[in-house]
Write an enzyme that holds these catalytic residues in place. Structure first.
Site: not given
Ligand code: TEU
Ligand code: CA
Length: 568
Positions: A343-344, A227, A269, A125
């Protein structure tokens, strides 16, 4: 020169498999990551080897045989770098060190080697939109306004006035500008204040990132998941956050400096990607990334104001149209990534299927839809056994910085506790972060210590040991889907045609490659549903997933969450 589509059609006709062919055109046109399956591991919640309640790298190594049995081609490993863990590792303080809670660099090297021995790549990542505020670059930057590292970050002397372009909100709530008391200026952060954004306009910073990527690639990793990569071209003073004017220049430069001559996979992403601009990232001739994660199918069901905290119910005709648009936009032009969860996001079966009575059948139906489209499918840990949302009922159970911040913010704005908790139960990021349910042993066999976040209460009846032993279970279904993709160029590269676009719950599509044709028929409903009289071809044959004889024709009844794939 032959187009990719032509080359593949010829290969399909001759039944050449990409692995067995030595013809230049074939290896060039069919990258390994176009037939491989990705599997995302969220390390803290996967497998704990030393009973401290936190999953770790030796824990992952212990499960590689399990992943090889599933048939995956690479692991997207969420961050394991040194980090104060404000955002579970998405706040990195040293890109070339392993967080001791996850293990050592020797463990990491062993993971790369052991995975490779099983033909599994490790995809790191790459979190380079921001660092941790504990990273030496930021420490140096804030300690001295004249430090060469000052310009690695983004500063201004005043907070922006309300309503001006720079007045940007951070993703985890509050202003994106925080005062650094040490140097008396404000720094920019699109996420938590402990995650200061890097200034990609600085060429020295970009060179450092490239060097770090090469260091990992030289170690033998298979590539990177990048990311929030669509944010690196930001111009905060102009109010530009995603998809900034320099974004694609930075991506091409990065490719040139790190990926040229290597056979790596990259997946960016990109929450801002649309079917129109996605080819800019993944068109092979542009030399940027292999593919992007886009979120059209996710955000279209969020509330205009409260976003994910007030999700709308799934409208299948809309969702089908979104998938069809993406399939068509990138066919022959770029490459799709396919995913229901990560995971989000909430658990796929809870969000799009039925986590109750039809949990197993709906989890399998969702897998059938996703894995039979064109693109690289990703499985989020636990999805392959149909794991469900966390089911937390009080704010104390949550660990996620985003959920905890928004709880505070929304309650201050007058949202009722019960309403917030309902939103979190549907969409908190912690829904996907409860420990992997391996068995019916205490703490689901994840740890013999105290897990850092509660195990889902349903682990006694929902775990790997039980599901894997069931030929009709979710795991075996994923295995079959993965094998099917490996064996069929039609699934990897056929074109896509949606049938019955307006039907409220039947998801029916055709894939075609040369003379070959595949029909996928899924009922995403708790009701038995008849196939309408018009719009679906009559096809009889063997379901490629169960081997059972099926007959698809007008009036034929499909059981709740029935899913078939047959040759047409
Ligand atoms: O996620 C990007 C992101 O925009 C998310 O935080 C999103 O806004 C949220 O999950 C919506 O539910 C990435 C990673 O996948 C996340 O785990 C990180 O927290 C974020 O970037 C910051 O690095
Ligand atoms: Ca551990």
């Amino acid at each position: 020169m032959m187009s990719r589509r032509e080359a593949i059609t010829i290969m399909a006709a001759m039944s050449i498999s990409p692995a067995s062919s030595h013809a230049g055109i074939v290896t060039r046109d069919m990258a390994w990551w176009q037939s491989a399956i990705g599997y995302q591991i969220y390390p803290a919640s996967f497998a704990d080897s030393n009973d401290d309640g936190i999953g770790d790298i030796p824990g992952i190594i212990g499960k590689l045989d399990y992943l090889a049995e599933l048939g995956i081609g690479f692991i997207w490993l969420s961050p394991v770098y040194a980090s104060p863990m404000v955002d579970n590792g998405y706040d990195i303080s040293d890109y070339r060190a392993i967080n001791p809670i996850f293990g050592t660099m020797a463990d990491m090297d062993r993971l790369i080697a052991e995975a490779r021995a099983r033909k599994i790549g490790i995809v790191m990542d790459l979190v380079v939109n921001h660092t941790s505020d504990q990273h030496p670059w930021f420490r140096a930057a804030r300690s001295d306004r004249h430090s060469p590292y000052r310009d690695y970050y983004i500063w201004r002397d005043q907070p922006p006035a309300k309503g001006t372009p720079a007045d940007i909100e951070a993703s985890f709530g509050g202003s994106a500008w925080s005062l650094d008391p040490q140097s008396g200026e404000y720094y920019f952060h699109l996420f938590a204040p402990q995650q200061p954004d890097l200034n990609w306009a600085n060429p020295a910073l970009r060179a450092e990132v490239h060097a770090m990527m090469n260091w990992w690639l030289d170690k033998g990793v298979a590539g990177f998941r990048m990311d929030v990569i669509d944010l690196i071209g930001k111009q905060p003073e102009a109010g530009i956050v995603a998809d900034g004017p320099e974004l694609h220049h930075y991506l091409r430069e990065m490719h040139e400096a790190t990926l040229t001559g290597r056979d790596a996979v990259t997946v960016g992403e990109a929450w801002s990607a649309t079917p129109t601009n996605a080819p800019l990232y993944s068109a092979p001739e542009r030399q940027e990334v292999s593919m992007v994660f886009q979120f059209g199918h996710v955000t279209q069901f969020w509330d205009e104001k409260l976003g994910k905290w007030k999700p709308k119910s799934i409208d299948w005709p809309r969702l089908k149209a979104t998938f069809a648009a993406w399939q068509q936009a990138l066919h022959g032009k770029g490459w799709n990534s396919l995913f229901w969860g990560n995971h989000d996001l909430p658990r796929a079966v809870s969000r799009y299927g039925d986590e109750g009575e039809y949990r197993v059948t709906s989890a399998k139906a969702l897998a059938t839809i996703l894995h039979l489209m064109e693109g690289t499918p990703y499985i989020y840990q636990g999805e392959e056994i149909g794991m469900t949302n966390a089911g937390f009922t009080s704010i104390e159970q949550y660990r996620d910085v985003e959920t905890i911040n928004f709880h505070r913010i929304q309650l201050a704005q007058g949202v009722a506790e019960a309403d917030f908790l309902a939103g979190a139960r549907a969409n908190s990021r912690d829904n996907a972060r409860t420990p992997m349910q391996w068995s019916a042993a205490p703490h689901a066999g994840f740890t013999r210590g105290q897990p850092w976040i509660a195990v889902n209460e349903n682990f006694l009846r929902l775990n790997v040991e039980l599901d894997r032993a069931d030929t009709d279970g979710v795991f075996q279904h994923y295995r079959r889907l993965i094998a099917l993709r490996r064996e069929n160029a039609l699934i990897r590269h056929g074109d896509f045609r949606l049938l019955l676009a307006d039907h409220p719950c039947l998801i029916i599509f055709e894939r075609r490659l040369g003379a070959e044709c595949l029909l996928v028929v899924v009922n995403m409903s708790r009701q038995e549903t008849a196939i309408p009289t018009m719009g679906v071809p009559s096809v009889q044959g063997r379901d490629l997933l169960t081997g059972k004889q099926v007959s698809i024709k007008a009036g034929a009844k499909l059981k709740p969450y029935a899913a078939f794939a047959l040759r047409c």
